[in-house]
Scaffold this active site. Structure first.
Site, short mmCIF file in Angstrom:
data_model
loop_
_atom_site.label_atom_id
_atom_site.label_comp_id
_atom_site.label_asym_id
_atom_site.label_seq_id
_atom_site.Cartn_x
_atom_site.Cartn_y
_atom_site.Cartn_z
N ARG A 60 0.83 -1.22 0.00
CA ARG A 60 0.00 0.00 0.00
C ARG A 60 0.86 1.27 0.00
NH1 ARG A 60 -2.83 -3.73 -0.77
NH2 ARG A 60 -4.90 -4.13 0.07
N GLU A 97 -4.62 3.48 6.56
CA GLU A 97 -4.39 3.37 5.12
C GLU A 97 -4.81 4.66 4.39
OE1 GLU A 97 -6.19 0.77 2.08
OE2 GLU A 97 -5.16 -0.84 3.09
N SER A 150 -10.37 -0.92 3.69
CA SER A 150 -9.61 -1.21 4.91
C SER A 150 -9.12 0.11 5.51
CB SER A 150 -8.38 -2.06 4.61
OG SER A 150 -8.75 -3.28 4.06
N1 EPU Z 1 -10.68 -11.13 10.43
C1 EPU Z 1 -11.32 -11.28 11.65
N2 EPU Z 1 -12.26 -10.36 12.02
C2 EPU Z 1 -12.55 -9.31 11.23
C3 EPU Z 1 -11.88 -9.14 10.00
C4 EPU Z 1 -10.95 -10.08 9.61
O1 EPU Z 1 -11.09 -12.24 12.39
O2 EPU Z 1 -13.40 -8.50 11.62
C5 EPU Z 1 -9.74 -12.15 10.00
C6 EPU Z 1 -10.34 -12.99 8.87
O3 EPU Z 1 -11.06 -14.06 9.35
C7 EPU Z 1 -9.12 -13.44 8.11
C8 EPU Z 1 -8.13 -12.30 8.33
O4 EPU Z 1 -8.61 -11.53 9.42
O5 EPU Z 1 -8.59 -14.59 8.64
C9 EPU Z 1 -7.91 -11.45 7.12
O6 EPU Z 1 -9.15 -10.91 6.67
P1 EPU Z 1 -9.47 -10.74 5.10
O7 EPU Z 1 -9.17 -11.97 4.37
O8 EPU Z 1 -10.84 -10.18 4.99
O9 EPU Z 1 -8.42 -9.70 4.57
P2 EPU Z 1 -7.82 -8.39 5.24
O10 EPU Z 1 -6.42 -8.66 5.67
O11 EPU Z 1 -8.75 -7.86 6.26
C10 EPU Z 1 -6.76 -7.48 3.05
C11 EPU Z 1 -6.70 -6.14 2.36
C12 EPU Z 1 -7.97 -5.89 1.58
C13 EPU Z 1 -8.14 -7.00 0.56
C14 EPU Z 1 -8.16 -8.35 1.29
C15 EPU Z 1 -8.19 -9.50 0.34
C16 EPU Z 1 -5.28 -4.69 3.69
C17 EPU Z 1 -5.21 -3.59 4.67
N3 EPU Z 1 -6.50 -5.09 3.34
O12 EPU Z 1 -7.79 -7.38 4.00
O13 EPU Z 1 -7.83 -4.67 0.89
O14 EPU Z 1 -9.33 -6.84 -0.18
O15 EPU Z 1 -6.97 -8.50 2.10
O16 EPU Z 1 -6.95 -9.64 -0.30
O17 EPU Z 1 -4.24 -5.18 3.24
C18 EPU Z 1 -8.17 -2.33 1.15
O18 EPU Z 1 -6.94 -2.22 1.17
O19 EPU Z 1 -8.95 -1.34 1.23
C19 EPU Z 1 -8.75 -3.65 1.08
C20 EPU Z 1 -10.06 -3.88 1.19
#
Ligand code: EPU
Length: 356
Positions: free
Chosen positions: A178, A352, A256
């Site tokens: 990012r 972010e 995010s």
């Molecule tokens: N999780 C929780 N509780 C929550 C949210 C997430 O336990 O409330 C756990 C999920 O179960 C999972 C892990 O956290 O095991 C990761 O969650 P998720 O797969 O939804 O991905 P993320 O890390 O929250 C990142 C990016 C997203 C992108 C997704 C998919 C960042 C900051 N965010 O989210 O990007 O769509 O992976 O690749 O890197 C963005 O940058 O705006 C964005 C949406």
């Protein structure tokens, strides 16, 4: 005679149409209230040059606005807002790849869906990411195992002091998680110094699906489809995102809100001893990336609010506007989350979006 399409609070000078006191609420996906004192729509590259050469605007500070999807507005904007609206999407086929060329003002998702409709696979994992094409390289957008940097060929940027255009190859964009040269303010950083007008993406041949992500593996198991085509992956990504991320057209948000923090192996081990369920991913350099959403969720933030700003119930990493939220409320909520995550895990979450 003035064109009837121009609203009354505008002024046309030196070929530049300046709109004054423009309400920015419709132009930021969080739907936060703020006003731009002066706003100029950039519909072609030459418009940037016209602003730079303008007797009053030329030297004034500029604020580049794309889709406003990575932005928290806490006050009115005094800098001249350049609202990027350069259109255009075309595809060039080469022996080893397709090059997708898009204007900075094209909605990112339209570029993904449009290139797929033109027969070009390769961007499908990045479906439904809000924002514009011109903003995509700034924070190196990424999702489901693919980042913008994996597809970028080059970008056209126009210098905001000289009005000159240069084409920058991906190698000089200093991409990180990012992050990019367009966001950086230190040595050689281009933040505030230039504006992206056109982006060229390279989609390699033969197409290879990127399926190594838990949510996609689940879709494959559920449907029994083990060799999906690009359209299938696109549809899955849209379903996955719609299920857990709020549609900014209905609920204001900026995706995010925090980056996923990276910690050393030692720190990670220490946290696991205390919280064995913590979600962590090994990185190539031996460090670990932690899921910020999990950390925030573990601190009990889902559904909590400050004024009109709230933590989304289905994804704790996303802050939403429940109605008439103000930027200050979003910032207060974000700080409270940072403090509580730091208090429990000793980890500082980094926002972010850009806070203005
Ligand atoms: N999780 C929780 N509780 C929550 C949210 C997430 O336990 O409330 C756990 C999920 O179960 C999972 C892990 O956290 O095991 C990761 O969650 P998720 O797969 O939804 O991905 P993320 O890390 O929250 C990142 C990016 C997203 C992108 C997704 C998919 C960042 C900051 N965010 O989210 O990007 O769509 O992976 O690749 O890197 C963005 O940058 O705006 C964005 C949406």
């Amino acid at each position: 005679m003035q064109s009837p399409a121009i609203p009354p609070s505008t002024e046309r000078r030196e070929g530049v149409v300046i709109e004054t006191d423009v309400n920015l609420k419709p132009y930021n996906t969080f739907g936060l209230p703020a006003t731009a004192r002066r706003l100029v729509r950039i519909r072609e590259e030459l418009d940037v040059r016209r602003v730079v050469d303008h007797p009053e605007l030329g030297r004034a500070p500029k604020f580049v606005l794309g889709g406003g999807s990575n932005l928290v507005l806490t006050r009115d904007v005094d800098a001249v807002v350049l609202k990027m609206e350069i259109p255009g999407l075309r595809v060039e086929e080469r022996d080893d790849c397709w090059i997708v060329e898009a204007g900075a003002g094209v909605a990112w998702h339209e570029a993904v869906a449009g290139s797929l409709a033109l027969g070009v696979p390769g961007l499908e994992n990045l479906a439904l990411i809000p924002g514009t094409v011109g903003a995509a390289p700034v924070q190196n957008i990424g999702a489901y195992g693919v980042e913008l940097k994996d597809r970028l060929e080059n970008v056209d940027v126009v210098d905001l002091t000289t009005g000159r255009r240069v084409t920058l190859p991906a190698e000089v964009c200093r991409f990180g998680y990012r992050d990019s040269v367009f966001k950086q303010t230190g040595y050689g950083g281009l933040a505030g110094k230039s504006v992206i007008t056109k982006v060229r993406l390279r989609c390699p041949k033969p197409w290879q699906p990127q399926l190594g992500y838990l949510d996609i593996e689940r879709k494959m198991a559920e449907t029994g489809i083990s060799a999906p085509d690009a359209k299938q992956v696109f549809d899955w990504i849209c379903e996955i995102r719609r299920a857990k991320l709020p549609d900014p057209a209905r609920i204001g948000n900026a995706g995010s809100f925090f980056k996923n923090p990276v910690v050393s192996a030692e720190q990670c081990r220490d946290i696991i001893t205390r919280d064995p369920h913590i979600v962590h991913y090994p990185m190539p350099d031996g460090s670990f990336k932690l899921a910020a959403g999990w950390l925030i969720d573990a601190c009990g933030w889902k559904g909590k609010s400050v004024g009109g700003a709230a933590v989304y119930e289905k994804q704790a990493l996303v802050l939403v506007n429940r109605g008439e939220a103000r930027g200050a409320e979003v910032v207060t909520l974000a700080r409270a989350i940072q403090e509580s995550v730091y208090g429990r895990f000793g980890i500082r979450l980094e926002p972010e979006p850009v806070v203005v």
